[in-house]
Write an enzyme that holds these catalytic residues in place. Structure first.
Site, PDB file in Angstrom:
ATOM      1  CB  SER A 208      -0.924   0.010   1.209  1.00  0.00           C
ATOM      2  OG  SER A 208      -0.178   0.021   2.392  1.00  0.00           O
ATOM      3  CG  HIS A 236      -4.116  -1.930  -0.538  1.00  0.00           C
ATOM      4  ND1 HIS A 236      -4.768  -0.728  -0.412  1.00  0.00           N
ATOM      5  CD2 HIS A 236      -3.636  -2.231   0.697  1.00  0.00           C
ATOM      6  CE1 HIS A 236      -4.672  -0.290   0.839  1.00  0.00           C
ATOM      7  NE2 HIS A 236      -3.988  -1.197   1.530  1.00  0.00           N
ATOM      8  CE  LYS A 267      -7.262  -1.645   3.063  1.00  0.00           C
ATOM      9  NZ  LYS A 267      -7.329  -0.611   4.114  1.00  0.00           N
TER      10      LYS A 267
END
Ligand code: PLP
Length: 421
Positions: A208, A236, A267
């Site tokens: 990240s 991610h 996310k």
């Protein structure tokens, strides 16, 4: 009882008045804490929080008057955090299944929607089964200890997320830390780890801070050569990397080589909260018996489950949202590079604008906000010394105009502060 309450109000001890315990120990604690806070301020690593008064999205309102702020620092990669269908699914789940379970899963906290979501997650990743956690931090904290014994070994990339590091700390396996994405070093450590029963290589799928993607093909080849298992953290990557957004394993063509995936619902998948492990059924069965953050923490609230479930439906119906995000990422990266900036990583919506100097990153981020663009500067100790940057994150719901506006502001601010000629 009423008289007591009245007396407390008169003494200033009513609701809303903070109380502090008296006594020497409390006073000593207060002094220690204040010194420590002062150290953090002095080291320049104090993290302050901006208060948002609107929904998460590409355009924000900030407390203190900032309206129409362009947001480039959320992990809302697919823009699903405020997607109308995601919100409606949450409301429906809230109404049908209530606010929460007041229970852990194995006592009286499993509803049909929890089982449906676990089934959906395993279908999305094409794995045998899945288990939900309150967060991916918990999924990472719960897996290594449940799975690995002192007879086993875990080999972890040195830049793995803090939750993987903490999870590994909790387990009794033999620990190896290999240099970031360094396959020679991983191979040397795998050779040394041959003496152990099981070997588990653990890596973030996408890192990240740098927006770089783990060399999973090579990792899987080494794992095969040295008879090791592969674990990836896909926080991610889930929802947007790979042709169908399945993640790094799909992007790099190794879906059948990675044994365990941990990821987040907080996310790209709606952004509410929650995490999971997906992989072989006996592993998931074992986690339900042994994994402490699963066993000893409340089950996910129905509204949160509703959000994630709808987000997965949307992604399984079509990859149009993921493709739109990829096109915008490409637009930002190429325009910023043409403007003279160095953007770390490749093809990932995490686009770190590399600046080097910590002060430059901080003042440029502040000046971007003055121009209505919310980005965050990162410097040591979050990233190595001399590698300060502003991390920009692209979302499917940014318009091309938003992207262009951000590039223009960076160019102006970069020139003003000497980051560009
Ligand atoms: N793993 C990685 C790589 C992350 O970036 C994060 C969140 O920042 C987590 C795990 C924790 O995820 P969650 O927010 O679901 O606890």
């Amino acid at each position: 009882m009423w008289r007591g309450a009245a007396v407390r109000v008169l003494r200033g001890g009513g609701a809303g008045t903070p109380r502090s315990a008296s006594g020497a120990a409390s006073a000593q604690l207060r002094r220690l804490l204040e010194n420590e806070l002062e150290d953090i301020r002095g080291a320049g690593t104090w993290k302050s929080e901006r208060i948002i008064t609107s929904r998460q999205g590409p355009h924000l309102r900030l407390a203190g008057g900032g309206a129409g702020i362009l947001n480039f620092c959320a992990n809302n990669y697919l823009g699903l955090s405020s997607h109308p269908e995601v919100i409606r699914a949450a409301v429906e789940a809230l109404e049908k299944f209530g606010a929460g379970l007041s229970s852990v899963r194995f006592i009286c906290g499993t509803q049909s929607i929890h089982k449906d979501l676990e089934e959906k997650i395993s279908r999305f990743h094409q794995r045998e089964d899945a288990i939900l956690y309150p967060s991916c931090f918990d999924a990472n904290a719960g897996i290594f200890e449940a799975l690995l014994t002192p007879e086993d070994a875990v080999l972890s990339d040195e830049l793995n997320h803090a939750s993987i590091i903490d999870g590994i700390r909790l387990c009794k396996a033999n620990k190896y830390r290999y240099k970031h994405m360094d396959m020679q070093d991983l191979e040397a450590k795998l050779q040394d780890a041959q003496k152990h029963r099981l070997r588990l290589v653990a890596t973030d799928g996408a890192f990240s801070m740098d927006g770089d993607i783990a060399p999973l093909r090579e990792i899987c080849q080494l794992a095969q050569k040295y008879d090791a298992l592969v674990f990836i953290d896909e926080c991610h990557a889930t929802g947007f990397l790979g042709p169908n957004g399945r993640g790094t394993d799909e992007l790099l063509g190794v879906m059948d080589k990675v044994t365990i995936i941990n990821s987040t619902l907080g996310k790209a998948l709606g952004g509410a909260a929650g995490g999971y492990t997906t992989g072989p059924k006996p592993l998931i069965d074992l986690l339900r018996q042994r994994s402490r953050p699963y066993l000893f923490s409340n089950s996910l609230p129905p509204a949160v489950v509703g959000c994630a479930s709808k987000a997965l439906d949307l992604l399984m119906e079509s990859n149009a949202i993921a493709q739109s995000m990829a096109a915008k990422t490409q637009r930002f990266r190429s325009k910023m590079t043409a403007a003279g900036f160095t953007i770390s990583g490749k093809d990932h919506p995490i686009c770190p604008v590399m600046l080097g100097d910590a002060r430059l990153a901080a003042v440029m981020a502040e000046d971007m906000l003055n121009r209505g663009i919310y980005v965050i500067g990162f410097s040591y100790p979050v990233v190595p010394k001399g590698k300060a940057r502003i991390r920009v994150q692209i979302s499917a719901v940014h318009s091309n105009e938003d992207i262009d506006h951000c590039v223009e502001a960076f160019t102006e601010v970069g020139r003003k502060h000497g980051a560009l000629p």
